[in-house]
Design an enzyme around this catalytic site. Structure first.
Site, PDB file in Angstrom:
ATOM      1  N   LEU A   1     -16.363 -42.232   2.260  1.00 55.81           N
ATOM      2  CA  LEU A   1     -17.365 -41.431   2.963  1.00 55.81           C
ATOM      3  C   LEU A   1     -18.686 -42.193   3.030  1.00 55.81           C
ATOM      4  O   LEU A   1     -19.456 -42.058   3.968  1.00 55.81           O
ATOM      5  CB  LEU A   1     -17.590 -40.102   2.234  1.00 55.81           C
ATOM      6  CG  LEU A   1     -16.397 -39.144   2.182  1.00 55.81           C
ATOM      7  CD1 LEU A   1     -16.666 -38.025   1.188  1.00 55.81           C
ATOM      8  CD2 LEU A   1     -16.114 -38.572   3.563  1.00 55.81           C
ATOM      9  N   GLY A   2     -18.937 -42.976   1.986  1.00 56.02           N
ATOM     10  CA  GLY A   2     -20.148 -43.782   1.934  1.00 56.02           C
ATOM     11  C   GLY A   2     -20.012 -44.822   0.840  1.00 56.02           C
ATOM     12  O   GLY A   2     -19.337 -44.594  -0.167  1.00 56.02           O
ATOM     13  N   ALA A   3     -20.631 -45.972   1.067  1.00 59.31           N
ATOM     14  CA  ALA A   3     -20.614 -47.037   0.064  1.00 59.31           C
ATOM     15  C   ALA A   3     -22.053 -47.400  -0.262  1.00 59.31           C
ATOM     16  O   ALA A   3     -22.886 -47.552   0.637  1.00 59.31           O
ATOM     17  CB  ALA A   3     -19.867 -48.263   0.580  1.00 59.31           C
ATOM     18  N   ALA A   4     -22.350 -47.502  -1.546  1.00 57.24           N
ATOM     19  CA  ALA A   4     -23.692 -47.854  -2.001  1.00 57.24           C
ATOM     20  C   ALA A   4     -23.624 -49.140  -2.810  1.00 57.24           C
ATOM     21  O   ALA A   4     -22.562 -49.746  -2.954  1.00 57.24           O
ATOM     22  CB  ALA A   4     -24.288 -46.718  -2.825  1.00 57.24           C
ATOM     23  N   SER A   5     -24.756 -49.534  -3.368  1.00 53.16           N
ATOM     24  CA  SER A   5     -24.819 -50.812  -4.081  1.00 53.16           C
ATOM     25  C   SER A   5     -23.968 -50.829  -5.337  1.00 53.16           C
ATOM     26  O   SER A   5     -23.425 -51.860  -5.719  1.00 53.16           O
ATOM     27  CB  SER A   5     -26.267 -51.127  -4.444  1.00 53.16           C
ATOM     28  OG  SER A   5     -26.839 -50.045  -5.162  1.00 53.16           O
ATOM     29  N   LEU A   6     -23.842 -49.664  -5.999  1.00 51.85           N
ATOM     30  CA  LEU A   6     -23.140 -49.609  -7.285  1.00 51.85           C
ATOM     31  C   LEU A   6     -21.775 -48.939  -7.205  1.00 51.85           C
ATOM     32  O   LEU A   6     -20.951 -49.116  -8.100  1.00 51.85           O
ATOM     33  CB  LEU A   6     -24.004 -48.867  -8.313  1.00 51.85           C
ATOM     34  CG  LEU A   6     -25.430 -49.384  -8.527  1.00 51.85           C
ATOM     35  CD1 LEU A   6     -26.134 -48.559  -9.593  1.00 51.85           C
ATOM     36  CD2 LEU A   6     -25.426 -50.854  -8.912  1.00 51.85           C
ATOM     37  N   ALA A   7     -21.542 -48.134  -6.174  1.00 55.07           N
ATOM     38  CA  ALA A   7     -20.308 -47.345  -6.124  1.00 55.07           C
ATOM     39  C   ALA A   7     -20.009 -46.933  -4.692  1.00 55.07           C
ATOM     40  O   ALA A   7     -20.798 -47.170  -3.776  1.00 55.07           O
ATOM     41  CB  ALA A   7     -20.455 -46.104  -7.005  1.00 55.07           C
TER      42      ALA A   7
ATOM     43  N   LYS B   1     -16.385 -40.372  -6.803  1.00 51.30           N
ATOM     44  CA  LYS B   1     -17.321 -41.497  -6.841  1.00 51.30           C
ATOM     45  C   LYS B   1     -16.773 -42.544  -7.803  1.00 51.30           C
ATOM     46  O   LYS B   1     -16.541 -42.254  -8.989  1.00 51.30           O
ATOM     47  CB  LYS B   1     -18.703 -41.024  -7.295  1.00 51.30           C
ATOM     48  CG  LYS B   1     -19.761 -42.121  -7.276  1.00 51.30           C
ATOM     49  CD  LYS B   1     -21.147 -41.562  -7.566  1.00 51.30           C
ATOM     50  CE  LYS B   1     -22.209 -42.647  -7.501  1.00 51.30           C
ATOM     51  NZ  LYS B   1     -23.577 -42.112  -7.708  1.00 51.30           N
TER      52      LYS B   1
ATOM     53  N   ASP C   1     -34.254 -40.660  -5.923  1.00 54.64           N
ATOM     54  CA  ASP C   1     -33.595 -41.428  -4.866  1.00 54.64           C
ATOM     55  C   ASP C   1     -33.279 -40.540  -3.662  1.00 54.64           C
ATOM     56  O   ASP C   1     -32.129 -40.438  -3.235  1.00 54.64           O
ATOM     57  CB  ASP C   1     -32.310 -42.064  -5.408  1.00 54.64           C
ATOM     58  CG  ASP C   1     -31.871 -43.260  -4.582  1.00 54.64           C
ATOM     59  OD1 ASP C   1     -32.657 -43.731  -3.736  1.00 54.64           O
ATOM     60  OD2 ASP C   1     -30.729 -43.729  -4.763  1.00 54.64           O
TER      61      ASP C   1
END
Length: 520
Positions: free
Chosen positions: A151-157, A173, A305
């Site tokens: 659904l979404g990708a971030a810097s850590l997960a 997550k 955040d």
């Protein structure tokens, strides 16, 4: 002999290169020597560019300003490429810099903002490995369905939608597998490079960034800590019926895997989505302001955040009410009581344009003689607007441009200030800038209602603090009465503003003018 050794080394290097290239499970970017070498090279090129490009141009001239902007842009692009290549901690720090809209030159913030949408994705094999190691089962044993595309990708997960065996739809997550091992080395590398740059440019003061990463990254990498934060903020703000925080499923959560209730909606800065779905944009902006005023001034426990991917909005099909969904609870700032009281009183002074108190509480928060700059950074308004009263007029395009250009002109003073203020202030400044970005996208920035909500929270917070320190029943009653009167004045003023902007108010004003005309 030397020639034979050189041939052997060349063959070994070539064979290693072919092996690494052909092995899809190995990524050269994960090797320390590659990551370190890339970071050193990028830092060296950026430093050389600043040293040489502006050397022969008169300081302050039009040509100097033009060239400086070009160097800023080139350097920001190189920094972005470094973050995308080294991933993980580098992207996290780059995202932080990209959020500092009114603290860094626009060339940097505009260029680094794209890192929110360019985070790396872990492969299916890597996801399966983390779940197997942490939960002791395969994906097909835990879930009826599991969407491969995150659904979404971030810097850590990254987050995947899935359905449990009992039919519950959940958001999963999952931490990128290599981030934890690389993070401490990456931070050490950044610290060394920043110290070297500071030796060349003494005015360069960005060690606060590394110190913040050292403190916050281990907490963000612990998903159990994130789950506890989510439950704490949900309980703390339970009186806000418009706020939704996903429920945590503890039985299937670990430090690297977090299972949550699945919630979806449009991003909070998507005005078009709200208009399509009949969501009142002003109401969303007002409620978001209420949430953060309550967190900052009253509770001292702040979600730091709030970029648009972490704050969603959705209209409830049953009640028709608009909900705000708060996601990603890894990064919170806990404010000490003394800091929170000084911060409350500073904002009260800023709203009332009480310059003596602005100076007093800015100094108490570490701004020193740079208190005018500090006030401008907090409010993202010009010093002229701060003196006039930040609630007196909205931000104009020219004022916004002036603030952004000043961020580049006053960069040495800004970095000095960021090194002097309490560490608690740094994440608040980032949070302020993220919230202002949302308000700008919704065209609701610097509305009167936002300042009224802040004033209410400041009055409640200061009154609660004063009552807790008083041992006299009479004094506590006096404080409560003053609090009630102050809140009543705000409510009365809010009613006046509503009447002034409503059709009914226009009729009343027209009637009064007509009566006055007949009197004369």
């Amino acid at each position: 002999m030397a020639l034979r050794a050189l041939k052997f080394a060349s063959l070994t290097a070539a064979a290693s290169g072919i092996y690494l290239y052909g092995n899809r499970f190995l990524d050269p970017n994960d090797f320390g020597v590659v990551r370190v070498g890339r970071a050193i090279a990028t830092t060296a090129v950026i430093t050389y560019d600043y040293l040489t490009s502006l050397r022969s141009v008169p300081y302050g001239s039009e040509e100097y300003e033009f060239l400086k902007s070009q160097v800023h842009l080139r350097s920001a692009e190189r920094l972005r490429e470094l973050c995308c290549s080294n991933r993980g901690t580098f992207i996290k720090v780059g995202q932080h810099l990209g959020a500092l809209d009114y603290l860094l030159p626009e060339e940097y913030t505009r260029t680094l903002k794209v890192l929110h949408s360019q985070a790396p994705q872990s492969t299916r094999q890597e996801i399966e490995q983390v779940i197997r190691e942490d939960l002791g089962k395969e994906i097909k044993e835990l879930f009826v369905s599991f969407e491969d595309t995150p659904l979404g990708a971030a810097s850590l997960a990254q987050v995947h939608k899935a359905v449990l065996q009992d039919g519950r739809t959940v958001a999963v997550k999952i931490q990128h597998p290599k981030v934890q091992a690389q993070s401490s080395k990456d931070i050490l590398l950044m610290e060394i490079l920043l110290l070297v740059v500071k030796q060349i440019f003494p005015d360069f003061e960005f060690m606060w960034l590394v110190e913040e990463a050292k403190k916050n990254l281990p907490l963000e990498l612990d998903f159990l800590h994130e789950g506890r934060n989510a439950e704490k903020v949900a309980h703390m703000l339970k009186n806000f019926d418009f706020l939704k925080v996903p429920r945590i499923y503890w039985e299937l959560s670990t430090s690297r895997v977090l299972l949550m209730e699945f919630m979806e909606g449009g991003q909070v800065n998507d005005r078009a989505y709200m208009e399509r779905n009949g969501i009142n944009v002003n109401e969303i902006s007002r409620n978001l302001g209420k949430l953060y005023s309550e967190m900052i001034f009253v509770n001292g426990f702040v979600h730091c955040d709030p970029h648009p991917g972490n704050v969603l909005v959705k209209k409830c099909p049953v009640s028709g009410k608009a909900h705000i969904i708060l996601l990603d609870h890894g990064l919170y700032q806990v404010l000490s009581e003394s800091f929170r009281m000084d911060y409350c009183r500073l904002w009260q002074a800023l709203i009332k344009a009480d310059m003596k108190r602005v100076q007093k509480y800015s100094r108490r928060l570490g701004a020193g003689d740079l208190y005018p700059l500090f006030a401008c950074m907090l409010t993202a308004r010009s010093w002229e607007s701060v003196n006039r009263g930040i609630d007196q007029s909205p931000v104009s395009a020219s004022e916004d441009m002036e603030i952004r250009s000043n961020a580049a002109a006053y960069l040495p003073q800004i970095t000095q200030l960021l090194n002097n203020v309490p560490r608690q202030m740094l994440l608040l400044l980032k949070t302020n800038d993220l919230l202002r970005g949302i308000e700008s996208a919704l065209h609701t920035r610097a509305s009167a209602s936002s300042f009224l909500n802040m004033s209410r929270c400041c009055i409640r917070a200061v009154s609660t603090y004063q009552r807790s320190k008083s041992h006299s029943l009479y004094r506590r009653a006096q404080i409560s009465l003053t609090e009630a009167l102050s809140l009543w004045q705000i409510n009365l003023y809010e009613l006046f503003l509503w009447l002034k902007g409503s059709q009914l108010g226009n009729w009343v004003i027209a009637l009064l003018r007509r009566m006055q005309h007949f009197t004369y």
